[in-house]
Design a protein around this motif. Structure first.
Motif, PDB file in Angstrom:
ATOM      1  N   THR A   4     -10.595  11.766  41.705  1.00 40.13           N
ATOM      2  CA  THR A   4      -9.535  11.881  40.870  1.00 40.13           C
ATOM      3  C   THR A   4      -9.866  10.708  39.634  1.00 40.13           C
ATOM      4  OG1 THR A   4      -7.753  11.044  41.589  1.00 40.13           O
ATOM      5  CG2 THR A   4      -8.058  13.132  42.137  1.00 40.13           C
ATOM      6  N   ALA A  44      -5.910  18.439  43.989  1.00 36.45           N
ATOM      7  CA  ALA A  44      -6.435  16.907  44.308  1.00 36.45           C
ATOM      8  C   ALA A  44      -5.445  16.673  45.591  1.00 36.45           C
ATOM      9  CB  ALA A  44      -6.098  16.129  43.392  1.00 36.45           C
ATOM     10  N   ARG A  67       7.431  12.567  44.112  1.00 37.55           N
ATOM     11  CA  ARG A  67       6.291  12.932  43.521  1.00 37.55           C
ATOM     12  C   ARG A  67       6.053  14.273  43.467  1.00 37.55           C
ATOM     13  NH1 ARG A  67       2.314   9.180  46.171  1.00 37.55           N
ATOM     14  NH2 ARG A  67       0.802  10.115  45.095  1.00 37.55           N
ATOM     15  N   ASP A  68       5.649  14.866  42.468  1.00 36.21           N
ATOM     16  CA  ASP A  68       5.454  16.144  42.448  1.00 36.21           C
ATOM     17  C   ASP A  68       4.292  16.677  42.960  1.00 36.21           C
ATOM     18  OD1 ASP A  68       5.973  18.620  41.344  1.00 36.21           O
ATOM     19  OD2 ASP A  68       5.663  18.503  39.280  1.00 36.21           O
ATOM     20  N   HIS A  69       4.094  17.931  43.224  1.00 38.04           N
ATOM     21  CA  HIS A  69       2.959  18.563  43.980  1.00 38.04           C
ATOM     22  C   HIS A  69       1.638  18.526  43.145  1.00 38.04           C
ATOM     23  CE1 HIS A  69       6.567  20.495  45.929  1.00 38.04           C
ATOM     24  NE2 HIS A  69       5.910  19.878  46.982  1.00 38.04           N
ATOM     25  N   HIS A  70       0.563  18.499  43.764  1.00 30.57           N
ATOM     26  CA  HIS A  70      -0.723  18.610  43.110  1.00 30.57           C
ATOM     27  C   HIS A  70      -1.687  19.370  43.842  1.00 30.57           C
ATOM     28  CE1 HIS A  70      -4.338  17.798  40.981  1.00 30.57           C
ATOM     29  NE2 HIS A  70      -3.671  16.628  40.178  1.00 30.57           N
ATOM     30  N   TRP A  97      -4.827  12.457  38.442  1.00 24.79           N
ATOM     31  CA  TRP A  97      -4.291  13.785  37.722  1.00 24.79           C
ATOM     32  C   TRP A  97      -5.489  14.961  37.814  1.00 24.79           C
ATOM     33  CZ3 TRP A  97       0.075  15.585  36.977  1.00 24.79           C
ATOM     34  CH2 TRP A  97       0.269  16.818  36.162  1.00 24.79           C
ATOM     35  N   ASN A  98      -6.588  14.649  37.091  1.00 22.19           N
ATOM     36  CA  ASN A  98      -7.710  15.494  36.796  1.00 22.19           C
ATOM     37  C   ASN A  98      -8.699  15.321  37.940  1.00 22.19           C
ATOM     38  OD1 ASN A  98      -6.970  17.014  34.389  1.00 22.19           O
ATOM     39  ND2 ASN A  98      -7.241  14.687  33.328  1.00 22.19           N
ATOM     40  N   GLU A 122       8.856  13.853  40.124  1.00 16.20           N
ATOM     41  CA  GLU A 122       9.459  15.182  39.977  1.00 16.20           C
ATOM     42  C   GLU A 122      10.826  15.267  39.596  1.00 16.20           C
ATOM     43  OE1 GLU A 122       9.540  19.210  42.868  1.00 16.20           O
ATOM     44  OE2 GLU A 122       9.059  17.215  43.802  1.00 16.20           O
ATOM     45  N   ARG A 151      -0.286  14.863  46.105  1.00 18.43           N
ATOM     46  CA  ARG A 151       0.755  14.409  45.061  1.00 18.43           C
ATOM     47  C   ARG A 151       0.156  13.815  43.846  1.00 18.43           C
ATOM     48  NH1 ARG A 151       5.807  16.317  46.653  1.00 18.43           N
ATOM     49  NH2 ARG A 151       6.047  16.076  49.040  1.00 18.43           N
ATOM     50  N   THR A 152       1.084  14.235  42.750  1.00 15.31           N
ATOM     51  CA  THR A 152       0.811  13.790  41.408  1.00 15.31           C
ATOM     52  C   THR A 152       1.322  12.244  41.318  1.00 15.31           C
ATOM     53  OG1 THR A 152       2.950  14.421  40.343  1.00 15.31           O
ATOM     54  CG2 THR A 152       1.013  15.845  40.316  1.00 15.31           C
TER      55      THR A 152
END
Length: 128
Positions: A73, A54, A48-51, A78-79, A37, A32-33
């Protein structure tokens, strides 16, 4: 909530002397980011949006050295800073099962394929 039942499972396996020979894997479909979302037609953030790059999972018993964090991360999630691939994960599990991932091939449409594709390396630092 899964924390108490999982703790009970691990405690039970350890008390019975089975945790050394049983590998417990807890994973998820995706991460999850840290961002909400937003979807058309919804006035509020829907979650929370999909990731897809990660995500968290953990291993216990079966030859795993406990108390480690592998991969990382950035500060907002995020990264990917320290990545390990899903092929690395599979290669490591296969090693714990006593199998050499580079020798496991199957033929499909005239080509040999591996479960870990053309990549995959055992994450040695996970092993006890």
């Amino acid at each position: 909530m899964a924390d108490q039942p999982i703790a009970a499972l691990l405690k039970d396996l350890k008390q019975r002397g089975l945790l050394d020979t049983k590998l417990v894997v807890w994973g998820s479909e995706f991460g999850r980011t840290p961002l909400g979302e937003n979807r058309k037609g919804y006035q509020a953030v829907t979650g929370r949006d999909h990731h897809p790059f990660a995500f968290s999972l953990w291993l216990a018993g079966g030859g795993i050295k406990g108390g480690q964090v592998i991969g990382e991360t950035d500060e907002i999630g995020w990264n990917i800073v320290r990545p390990d691939s899903i092929n690395d994960f599979h290669a490591t599990i296969l090693r714990l099962f006593g199998l050499e991932h580079t020798k496991l091939t199957y033929r499909f449409q005239g080509r040999d394929f591996r479960l870990t594709d053309v990549g995959g390396k055992v994450v040695e630092k996970l092993l006890a």
